[in-house]
Motif scaffolding. Structure first.
Motif, short mmCIF file in Angstrom:
data_model
loop_
_atom_site.label_atom_id
_atom_site.label_comp_id
_atom_site.label_asym_id
_atom_site.label_seq_id
_atom_site.Cartn_x
_atom_site.Cartn_y
_atom_site.Cartn_z
N LEU A 59 -3.14 29.37 -27.31
CA LEU A 59 -3.68 30.01 -28.51
C LEU A 59 -3.66 29.05 -29.69
CD1 LEU A 59 -2.07 33.57 -28.19
CD2 LEU A 59 -4.47 32.94 -27.78
N VAL A 90 8.61 31.77 -31.27
CA VAL A 90 7.99 32.91 -30.59
C VAL A 90 8.87 34.15 -30.76
CG1 VAL A 90 7.31 33.86 -28.36
CG2 VAL A 90 6.78 31.48 -28.91
N ALA A 116 1.20 36.17 -27.63
CA ALA A 116 1.91 35.49 -26.54
C ALA A 116 3.12 36.30 -26.10
CB ALA A 116 2.33 34.09 -26.99
N GLU A 122 5.32 38.50 -22.27
CA GLU A 122 6.64 38.08 -21.81
C GLU A 122 7.36 39.11 -20.96
OE1 GLU A 122 10.86 36.41 -23.64
OE2 GLU A 122 9.02 36.15 -24.78
N ARG A 147 6.49 26.47 -30.88
CA ARG A 147 6.89 27.39 -29.83
C ARG A 147 8.27 27.99 -30.07
NH1 ARG A 147 4.20 23.49 -26.60
NH2 ARG A 147 2.54 24.37 -25.32
N ALA A 162 -0.45 34.93 -33.31
CA ALA A 162 -0.47 34.24 -32.02
C ALA A 162 0.87 34.40 -31.30
CB ALA A 162 -0.80 32.76 -32.20
N LYS A 163 1.95 34.36 -32.05
CA LYS A 163 3.27 34.57 -31.47
C LYS A 163 3.36 35.97 -30.86
CE LYS A 163 5.55 31.65 -34.93
NZ LYS A 163 6.37 31.68 -36.16
N ALA A 215 4.86 33.12 -21.68
CA ALA A 215 4.57 33.42 -23.08
C ALA A 215 4.45 32.14 -23.90
CB ALA A 215 5.65 34.33 -23.66
N ASP A 216 5.34 31.20 -23.66
CA ASP A 216 5.28 29.92 -24.37
C ASP A 216 3.99 29.17 -24.04
OD1 ASP A 216 7.73 30.42 -25.49
OD2 ASP A 216 8.85 29.06 -24.18
N LYS A 217 3.59 29.23 -22.78
CA LYS A 217 2.36 28.57 -22.36
C LYS A 217 1.16 29.19 -23.06
CE LYS A 217 -0.54 26.21 -19.72
NZ LYS A 217 -0.73 24.75 -19.87
N LEU A 218 1.11 30.52 -23.10
CA LEU A 218 0.00 31.19 -23.76
C LEU A 218 -0.02 30.86 -25.25
CD1 LEU A 218 -2.43 33.05 -23.71
CD2 LEU A 218 -0.87 35.01 -23.91
N PHE A 219 1.15 30.80 -25.86
CA PHE A 219 1.20 30.45 -27.29
C PHE A 219 0.60 29.07 -27.53
CE2 PHE A 219 3.47 28.76 -31.06
CZ PHE A 219 2.97 29.65 -32.00
#
Length: 212
Positions: free
Chosen positions: A106, A7, A87, A91, A4, A83-84, A99-103
């Protein structure tokens, strides 16, 4: 594999997508009101990102099946970078924690697909498929919770179908059914457009002031 802390910053990605950039605390005196952006341009950008996802995951599958470890590693690096970016694309609207959660979600998606790719035997494949489905549920819950214009059941159906495309593609590549895999690829890429367009439409509806 996935981390993470790497990102892509929201500002650089938002500019590339043509998205509005949020004002950071302590920077208000430098900020100007974000100009409305084109929903069509945002749609195109998100389509490119999601097509990149299936392209690089396919590249990992091809290289892994061929036993080409350097090519597989290079393709996997691109899966992570993509993926970064996906995500990071949310943001400017939902903030860095989202965004961190989605990353992370993924990462779970790719991890389950990779587990299926590496599986030997039906029990291992079935276990990987269950993880793919559970991860799809998590992503659907997260995105529908962030945006009321994204119904959970609709998202879940789209994401499960997407996971099914990955699995079908891997099976066809292993079987050297290249004609069948070509058809799967066509369906897969069109499906990515459906997902990207659904996200774009929902975000534009939730944040109408950001779009023209």
């Amino acid at each position: 594999m996935f981390s993470r802390k790497h990102v892509i910053p929201a500002v650089s990605l938002a500019v590339g997508l043509g998205l509005a950039v949020p004002v950071q605390a302590g920077q208000e005196h430098h900020a100007t009101a974000p100009a409305p952006v084109s929903a069509a341009a945002t749609q195109d950008a998100l389509r490119d990102l999601w097509i990149g996802h299936v392209f690089w995951v396919r590249s990992v599958a091809v290289a892994t099946i061929d036993g080409n470890k350097p090519a597989a590693k290079s393709a996997e690096d691109q899966v992570v970078a993509n993926a970064k970016q996906i995500a990071g694309s949310i943001e400017p609207f939902y903030g860095k924690p989202a965004a961190d959660k989605l990353f992370g979600l993924l990462a779970g998606h790719y991890g389950a697909i990779k587990e299926y790719l590496d599986a030997r035997g039906k029990p291992a494949q079935d276990a990987a498929w269950k993880k793919i489905g559970a991860n799809a549920e998590e992503i659907a819950v997260f995105l529908s919770g962030a945006n009321p214009n994204l119904p959970k059941d609709t998202l879940l159906a789209l994401l499960v179908a997407h996971g099914g495309h990955h699995v079908q593609q891997i099976n066809q590549l292993r079987a050297k059914d290249y004609a069948g895999e070509a058809q799967t690829w066509q369906h897969m890429t069109q499906h990515m457009y459906v997902i990207a367009d659904a996200l774009t439409g929902a975000i534009a509806k939730q944040f109408p002031a950001r779009f023209n």
